[in-house]
Design a protein around this motif. Structure first.
Motif, PDB file in Angstrom:
ATOM      1  N   MET A   1      -7.506 -22.505 -19.802  1.00 12.80           N
ATOM      2  CA  MET A   1      -6.590 -22.227 -18.717  1.00 12.80           C
ATOM      3  C   MET A   1      -7.392 -22.254 -17.412  1.00 12.80           C
ATOM      4  N   ARG A   2      -6.986 -23.146 -16.510  1.00 10.41           N
ATOM      5  CA  ARG A   2      -7.697 -23.289 -15.230  1.00 10.41           C
ATOM      6  C   ARG A   2      -7.028 -22.416 -14.173  1.00 10.41           C
ATOM      7  N   LEU A   3      -7.854 -21.648 -13.450  1.00  8.81           N
ATOM      8  CA  LEU A   3      -7.372 -20.770 -12.389  1.00  8.81           C
ATOM      9  C   LEU A   3      -7.805 -21.298 -11.026  1.00  8.81           C
ATOM     10  N   LEU A   4      -6.910 -21.181 -10.067  1.00  7.21           N
ATOM     11  CA  LEU A   4      -7.245 -21.319  -8.650  1.00  7.21           C
ATOM     12  C   LEU A   4      -7.084 -19.934  -8.062  1.00  7.21           C
ATOM     13  N   ILE A   5      -8.108 -19.455  -7.371  1.00  6.78           N
ATOM     14  CA  ILE A   5      -8.092 -18.108  -6.793  1.00  6.78           C
ATOM     15  C   ILE A   5      -8.274 -18.231  -5.289  1.00  6.78           C
ATOM     16  N   ILE A   6      -7.252 -17.737  -4.552  1.00  6.90           N
ATOM     17  CA  ILE A   6      -7.283 -17.792  -3.090  1.00  6.90           C
ATOM     18  C   ILE A   6      -6.828 -16.453  -2.520  1.00  6.90           C
ATOM     19  N   SER A   7      -7.122 -16.253  -1.261  1.00  7.88           N
ATOM     20  CA  SER A   7      -6.694 -15.056  -0.547  1.00  7.88           C
ATOM     21  C   SER A   7      -6.776 -15.326   0.946  1.00  7.88           C
ATOM     22  N   ASP A   8      -6.144 -14.455   1.706  1.00 13.48           N
ATOM     23  CA  ASP A   8      -6.277 -14.481   3.164  1.00 13.48           C
ATOM     24  C   ASP A   8      -6.017 -15.869   3.745  1.00 13.48           C
ATOM     25  N   THR A   9      -4.890 -16.434   3.357  1.00 10.01           N
ATOM     26  CA  THR A   9      -4.543 -17.769   3.844  1.00 10.01           C
ATOM     27  C   THR A   9      -3.984 -17.730   5.267  1.00 10.01           C
ATOM     28  N   HIS A  10      -3.311 -16.647   5.638  1.00  6.35           N
ATOM     29  CA  HIS A  10      -2.850 -16.455   7.021  1.00  6.35           C
ATOM     30  C   HIS A  10      -2.105 -17.658   7.591  1.00  6.35           C
ATOM     31  N   VAL A  11      -1.271 -18.299   6.766  1.00  7.78           N
ATOM     32  CA  VAL A  11      -0.481 -19.446   7.223  1.00  7.78           C
ATOM     33  C   VAL A  11       0.841 -18.937   7.779  1.00  7.78           C
ATOM     34  N   GLY A  36      -3.269 -11.843  -1.407  1.00  8.45           N
ATOM     35  CA  GLY A  36      -2.663 -11.255  -0.214  1.00  8.45           C
ATOM     36  C   GLY A  36      -3.062 -11.843   1.112  1.00  8.45           C
ATOM     37  N   ASP A  37      -2.322 -11.416   2.133  1.00  9.06           N
ATOM     38  CA  ASP A  37      -2.351 -11.965   3.485  1.00  9.06           C
ATOM     39  C   ASP A  37      -1.894 -13.419   3.487  1.00  9.06           C
ATOM     40  N   TRP A  38      -0.685 -13.581   2.951  1.00  9.90           N
ATOM     41  CA  TRP A  38       0.018 -14.857   2.991  1.00  9.90           C
ATOM     42  C   TRP A  38       0.511 -15.098   4.423  1.00  9.90           C
ATOM     43  N   VAL A  39       1.080 -14.067   5.033  1.00 14.52           N
ATOM     44  CA  VAL A  39       1.643 -13.988   6.379  1.00 14.52           C
ATOM     45  C   VAL A  39       3.080 -14.513   6.449  1.00 14.52           C
ATOM     46  N   LEU A  43       5.052 -19.971   2.651  1.00 13.31           N
ATOM     47  CA  LEU A  43       3.901 -20.334   1.821  1.00 13.31           C
ATOM     48  C   LEU A  43       4.098 -19.833   0.399  1.00 13.31           C
ATOM     49  N   LEU A  44       4.580 -18.622   0.238  1.00 13.29           N
ATOM     50  CA  LEU A  44       4.889 -18.105  -1.094  1.00 13.29           C
ATOM     51  C   LEU A  44       5.864 -19.047  -1.803  1.00 13.29           C
ATOM     52  N   ASP A  45       6.913 -19.450  -1.123  1.00 12.79           N
ATOM     53  CA  ASP A  45       7.904 -20.342  -1.719  1.00 12.79           C
ATOM     54  C   ASP A  45       7.303 -21.690  -2.106  1.00 12.79           C
ATOM     55  N   ARG A  46       6.481 -22.232  -1.234  1.00 10.57           N
ATOM     56  CA  ARG A  46       5.860 -23.541  -1.521  1.00 10.57           C
ATOM     57  C   ARG A  46       4.896 -23.441  -2.693  1.00 10.57           C
ATOM     58  N   ASN A  61      -1.428  -7.866   6.218  1.00 11.30           N
ATOM     59  CA  ASN A  61      -0.770  -8.684   7.240  1.00 11.30           C
ATOM     60  C   ASN A  61       0.569  -9.256   6.774  1.00 11.30           C
ATOM     61  N   ASP A  62       1.039  -8.814   5.627  1.00 10.89           N
ATOM     62  CA  ASP A  62       2.286  -9.313   5.069  1.00 10.89           C
ATOM     63  C   ASP A  62       3.417  -8.335   5.371  1.00 10.89           C
ATOM     64  N   GLY A  63       4.459  -8.857   5.989  1.00  9.73           N
ATOM     65  CA  GLY A  63       5.579  -8.029   6.425  1.00  9.73           C
ATOM     66  C   GLY A  63       6.566  -7.703   5.320  1.00  9.73           C
ATOM     67  N   PRO A  64       7.692  -7.109   5.711  1.00  6.36           N
ATOM     68  CA  PRO A  64       8.688  -6.629   4.749  1.00  6.36           C
ATOM     69  C   PRO A  64       9.227  -7.697   3.800  1.00  6.36           C
ATOM     70  N   ALA A  65       9.401  -8.914   4.276  1.00  6.73           N
ATOM     71  CA  ALA A  65       9.956  -9.962   3.407  1.00  6.73           C
ATOM     72  C   ALA A  65       9.013 -10.285   2.251  1.00  6.73           C
ATOM     73  N   LEU A  66       7.714 -10.352   2.525  1.00  2.00           N
ATOM     74  CA  LEU A  66       6.743 -10.608   1.462  1.00  2.00           C
ATOM     75  C   LEU A  66       6.578  -9.378   0.568  1.00  2.00           C
ATOM     76  N   ARG A  67       6.566  -8.197   1.171  1.00  2.03           N
ATOM     77  CA  ARG A  67       6.420  -6.972   0.383  1.00  2.03           C
ATOM     78  C   ARG A  67       7.612  -6.748  -0.545  1.00  2.03           C
ATOM     79  N   ALA A  68       8.761  -7.276  -0.178  1.00  2.00           N
ATOM     80  CA  ALA A  68       9.943  -7.156  -1.043  1.00  2.00           C
ATOM     81  C   ALA A  68       9.816  -8.036  -2.290  1.00  2.00           C
TER      82      ALA A  68
END
Length: 168
Positions: A1-11, A36-39, A43-46, A61-68
């Protein structure tokens, strides 16, 4: 199983989009882990639409919509490997011991926030990984992300990748 690990994208705060090498890794990965820190929800949807499996937590840095839509701590079983994903783990000093206490039933803890790549193993065997940031290197020399492999509950082939200037 191949993993991609990212964080702090701030897009799109720090970059208009993820660099193309990261999108190629999204396509190749069995699991995309984002600490975290998608912003932006877009980006989450994509990432959710393009990845085979997406595991993520929200950041400071993630607001209410991402936290939901995302947990503060995401947990998953990856072929027997017990994964936890969180944005912040506190100061560098004492991190290993603090995380070992906070995540006793975890094999791999992925975190972000600092934008500083990190790879350590606690005295309890907990592996701590921070991929840095593919879009906001701050005081680091490079934009970075991680890839890894999980086989039969074991993590291997952990590799820190830098993004060439032409792809930033």
């Amino acid at each position: 199983m191949r993993l991609l690990i990212i964080s702090d994208t701030h897009v799109p705060k720090r970059a208009r989009d993820l660099p193309e090498p990261v999108w190629r890794e999204v396509d190749a990965a069995d699991v995309v882990v984002h600490a975290g820190d998608w912003v932006e929800v877009a980006l989450l949807d994509r990432l959710a639409a393009r990845s085979k499996r997406l595991i993520g937590a929200y950041g400071n840095n993630d607001g209410p919509a991402l936290r939901a839509r995302l947990p503060e701590i995401a947990r998953a079983d990856l072929d027997g490997l017990r994964l936890a994903v969180v944005h912040e783990t506190g100061p560098t000093a004492g991190r290993d011991a603090r995380c070992a206490r906070a995540f006793p039933d975890t094999d791999l803890l992925v975190f972000g926030h600092s934008h500083i790549p990190w790879d350590s193993v606690t005295t309890t065997g907990l592996r701590l990984l921070n991929p840095g940031s593919p879009t906001d290197k701050r005081r680091q020399p490079d934009h970075t992300y991680l890839t890894a492999t999980v086989r039969s509950g074991r993590l291997s082939e952990v590799e820190l990748h830098t993004i060439p200037p032409a792809h930033r």
